[in-house]
Design a protein around this motif. Structure first.
Motif, PDB file in Angstrom:
ATOM      1  N   ILE A 123       0.364  -0.265   7.568  1.00 19.50           N
ATOM      2  CA  ILE A 123      -0.399  -0.567   6.354  1.00 19.50           C
ATOM      3  C   ILE A 123       0.279  -1.655   5.546  1.00 19.50           C
ATOM      4  O   ILE A 123      -0.375  -2.568   5.024  1.00 19.50           O
ATOM      5  N   ARG A 124       1.606  -1.598   5.446  1.00 17.07           N
ATOM      6  CA  ARG A 124       2.339  -2.634   4.716  1.00 17.07           C
ATOM      7  C   ARG A 124       2.137  -4.002   5.379  1.00 17.07           C
ATOM      8  O   ARG A 124       1.942  -5.014   4.670  1.00 17.07           O
ATOM      9  N   ARG A 125       2.175  -4.034   6.705  1.00 14.14           N
ATOM     10  CA  ARG A 125       1.967  -5.302   7.414  1.00 14.14           C
ATOM     11  C   ARG A 125       0.551  -5.829   7.196  1.00 14.14           C
ATOM     12  O   ARG A 125       0.357  -7.027   6.989  1.00 14.14           O
ATOM     13  N   GLU A 126      -0.416  -4.923   7.251  1.00 12.26           N
ATOM     14  CA  GLU A 126      -1.805  -5.352   7.087  1.00 12.26           C
ATOM     15  C   GLU A 126      -2.063  -5.836   5.663  1.00 12.26           C
ATOM     16  O   GLU A 126      -2.826  -6.782   5.453  1.00 12.26           O
ATOM     17  N   LYS A 127      -1.429  -5.210   4.687  1.00 11.56           N
ATOM     18  CA  LYS A 127      -1.571  -5.670   3.310  1.00 11.56           C
ATOM     19  C   LYS A 127      -0.977  -7.069   3.161  1.00 11.56           C
ATOM     20  O   LYS A 127      -1.553  -7.923   2.458  1.00 11.56           O
ATOM     21  N   SER A 128       0.158  -7.284   3.798  1.00 10.58           N
ATOM     22  CA  SER A 128       0.788  -8.606   3.739  1.00 10.58           C
ATOM     23  C   SER A 128      -0.107  -9.652   4.411  1.00 10.58           C
ATOM     24  O   SER A 128      -0.270 -10.768   3.896  1.00 10.58           O
ATOM     25  N   SER A 129      -0.702  -9.276   5.551  1.00  5.21           N
ATOM     26  CA  SER A 129      -1.594 -10.203   6.255  1.00  5.21           C
ATOM     27  C   SER A 129      -2.819 -10.525   5.400  1.00  5.21           C
ATOM     28  O   SER A 129      -3.282 -11.670   5.366  1.00  5.21           O
ATOM     29  N   LEU A 130      -3.341  -9.506   4.712  1.00  9.92           N
ATOM     30  CA  LEU A 130      -4.510  -9.727   3.869  1.00  9.92           C
ATOM     31  C   LEU A 130      -4.157 -10.650   2.706  1.00  9.92           C
ATOM     32  O   LEU A 130      -4.936 -11.556   2.361  1.00  9.92           O
ATOM     33  N   THR A 131      -2.988 -10.444   2.111  1.00  9.25           N
ATOM     34  CA  THR A 131      -2.556 -11.310   1.003  1.00  9.25           C
ATOM     35  C   THR A 131      -2.458 -12.758   1.464  1.00  9.25           C
ATOM     36  O   THR A 131      -2.895 -13.678   0.767  1.00  9.25           O
ATOM     37  N   GLU A 132      -1.883 -12.961   2.657  1.00  6.03           N
ATOM     38  CA  GLU A 132      -1.743 -14.315   3.191  1.00  6.03           C
ATOM     39  C   GLU A 132      -3.108 -14.923   3.501  1.00  6.03           C
ATOM     40  O   GLU A 132      -3.344 -16.115   3.222  1.00  6.03           O
ATOM     41  N   ALA A 133      -4.004 -14.120   4.045  1.00  2.00           N
ATOM     42  CA  ALA A 133      -5.342 -14.624   4.362  1.00  2.00           C
ATOM     43  C   ALA A 133      -6.103 -14.994   3.095  1.00  2.00           C
ATOM     44  O   ALA A 133      -6.798 -16.020   3.052  1.00  2.00           O
ATOM     45  N   GLU A 134      -5.978 -14.163   2.068  1.00  2.00           N
ATOM     46  CA  GLU A 134      -6.651 -14.473   0.807  1.00  2.00           C
ATOM     47  C   GLU A 134      -6.059 -15.727   0.160  1.00  2.00           C
ATOM     48  O   GLU A 134      -6.778 -16.519  -0.474  1.00  2.00           O
ATOM     49  N   ILE A 170     -11.813 -11.251   6.304  1.00  5.03           N
ATOM     50  CA  ILE A 170     -12.627 -10.132   6.792  1.00  5.03           C
ATOM     51  C   ILE A 170     -11.864  -9.327   7.842  1.00  5.03           C
ATOM     52  O   ILE A 170     -11.834  -8.087   7.809  1.00  5.03           O
ATOM     53  N   ALA A 171     -11.231 -10.023   8.770  1.00  2.55           N
ATOM     54  CA  ALA A 171     -10.480  -9.348   9.836  1.00  2.55           C
ATOM     55  C   ALA A 171      -9.296  -8.570   9.264  1.00  2.55           C
ATOM     56  O   ALA A 171      -9.017  -7.439   9.690  1.00  2.55           O
ATOM     57  N   ALA A 172      -8.604  -9.186   8.294  1.00  4.63           N
ATOM     58  CA  ALA A 172      -7.438  -8.525   7.705  1.00  4.63           C
ATOM     59  C   ALA A 172      -7.858  -7.267   6.939  1.00  4.63           C
ATOM     60  O   ALA A 172      -7.188  -6.229   7.004  1.00  4.63           O
ATOM     61  N   ARG A 173      -8.969  -7.353   6.224  1.00  5.22           N
ATOM     62  CA  ARG A 173      -9.446  -6.184   5.489  1.00  5.22           C
ATOM     63  C   ARG A 173      -9.858  -5.062   6.447  1.00  5.22           C
ATOM     64  O   ARG A 173      -9.599  -3.883   6.184  1.00  5.22           O
ATOM     65  N   LYS A 174     -10.475  -5.439   7.543  1.00  4.56           N
ATOM     66  CA  LYS A 174     -10.882  -4.438   8.524  1.00  4.56           C
ATOM     67  C   LYS A 174      -9.663  -3.736   9.117  1.00  4.56           C
ATOM     68  O   LYS A 174      -9.650  -2.508   9.261  1.00  4.56           O
ATOM     69  N   GLN A 175      -8.635  -4.511   9.452  1.00  2.00           N
ATOM     70  CA  GLN A 175      -7.412  -3.923  10.004  1.00  2.00           C
ATOM     71  C   GLN A 175      -6.759  -2.977   9.004  1.00  2.00           C
ATOM     72  O   GLN A 175      -6.275  -1.895   9.375  1.00  2.00           O
ATOM     73  N   LEU A 176      -6.765  -3.374   7.731  1.00  7.62           N
ATOM     74  CA  LEU A 176      -6.169  -2.532   6.698  1.00  7.62           C
ATOM     75  C   LEU A 176      -6.970  -1.241   6.526  1.00  7.62           C
ATOM     76  O   LEU A 176      -6.387  -0.146   6.418  1.00  7.62           O
ATOM     77  N   GLU A 177      -8.290  -1.352   6.508  1.00  2.00           N
ATOM     78  CA  GLU A 177      -9.131  -0.161   6.372  1.00  2.00           C
ATOM     79  C   GLU A 177      -8.926   0.792   7.539  1.00  2.00           C
ATOM     80  O   GLU A 177      -8.886   2.022   7.356  1.00  2.00           O
ATOM     81  N   GLU A 178      -8.799   0.265   8.747  1.00  4.55           N
ATOM     82  CA  GLU A 178      -8.573   1.116   9.913  1.00  4.55           C
ATOM     83  C   GLU A 178      -7.233   1.838   9.823  1.00  4.55           C
ATOM     84  O   GLU A 178      -7.128   3.028  10.160  1.00  4.55           O
ATOM     85  N   ALA A 179      -6.210   1.123   9.380  1.00 10.23           N
ATOM     86  CA  ALA A 179      -4.889   1.741   9.247  1.00 10.23           C
ATOM     87  C   ALA A 179      -4.903   2.831   8.179  1.00 10.23           C
ATOM     88  O   ALA A 179      -4.340   3.921   8.363  1.00 10.23           O
ATOM     89  N   GLU A 180      -5.552   2.552   7.064  1.00  8.89           N
ATOM     90  CA  GLU A 180      -5.636   3.564   6.004  1.00  8.89           C
ATOM     91  C   GLU A 180      -6.478   4.761   6.459  1.00  8.89           C
ATOM     92  O   GLU A 180      -6.174   5.908   6.108  1.00  8.89           O
TER      93      GLU A 180
END
Length: 211
Positions: A123-134, A170-180
């Protein structure tokens, strides 16, 4: 014993034996008539048939074969019984595993922590990826805004950068939602385990400290 007496006695015994073993089939047909025969009655194939002995006593009852609807219900009942047996067996297996694996609620919470630790890291990695994507999306949007301020049409490469950035978000948010979602599912399983452990141990849940 005189021959005549012996013959009479033998005939009496034979008559008694025949009467004892004779079978009389009795039933009521669809019209309510009572039918009797020395063999099964075809007119009562779908009705109960009483089998009497030579003295008129009921020896047994031949039940009619089940109807299609009765067969369907019997099949449903049998399938439900099998399903219930499977559920009961699985519950027994789970209960045995819980009693064997855990000695206290602390053991369960420690197991929960071990199971969710890698998920929390994901989840921490996916949040970081989402921040970078945004961030990249914001930069692409800023570039597009600067071009449009000059009343110029967006170049193809700028449009492509905007589209790519949006897809990355979109992809980063999906990955984060799946992890959560995975974390929620795992935690829910341990909640169920804890609840069942308390039931098996006869322990009630600890009251919340609201002070």
């Amino acid at each position: 014993m005189k021959p005549a007496v012996a013959v009479t006695l033998m005939l009496s015994l034979l008559a008694f034996h025949t009467a004892s073993w004779a079978q009389i089939f009795v039933c009521k047909d669809a019209g309510g008539r009572t039918l009797t025969s020395d063999r099964p009655i075809s007119e009562c194939a779908d009705r109960p048939i009483r089998v009497l002995d030579g003295r008129g006593n009921t020896r047994r009852v031949i039940e009619p074969p089940p109807t299609a609807e009765q067969k369907r219900k019997l099949k449903e009942q049998e399938e439900q019984r099998k399903a219930d047996d499977i559920v009961a067996a699985e519950r027994s297996r789970i209960d045995l595993a819980i009693k064997t694996r855990y000695r206290s609620e602390t053991d369960i919470e420690m197991a929960r922590g071990r199971a969710t630790a890698p998920i929390e890291e994901k989840i921490r990695r996916e949040k970081s990826s989402l921040t970078e994507a945004e961030k990249q999306q914001a930069e692409a949007q800023a570039e597009a805004d600067a071009v449009q301020k000059k009343n110029r049409q967006l170049p193809a490469h700028v449009k492509r950068k905007l589209d790519d950035a949006a897809q990355s978000v979109i992809a980063a948010r999906k990955q984060l939602e799946e992890a959560e979602g995975e974390r929620t599912q795992v935690s829910a399983r341990y909640d169920d385990t804890l609840k069942r452990f308390r039931e098996l141990s006869g322990v009630t849940a600890k009251p919340l400290n609201l002070e």
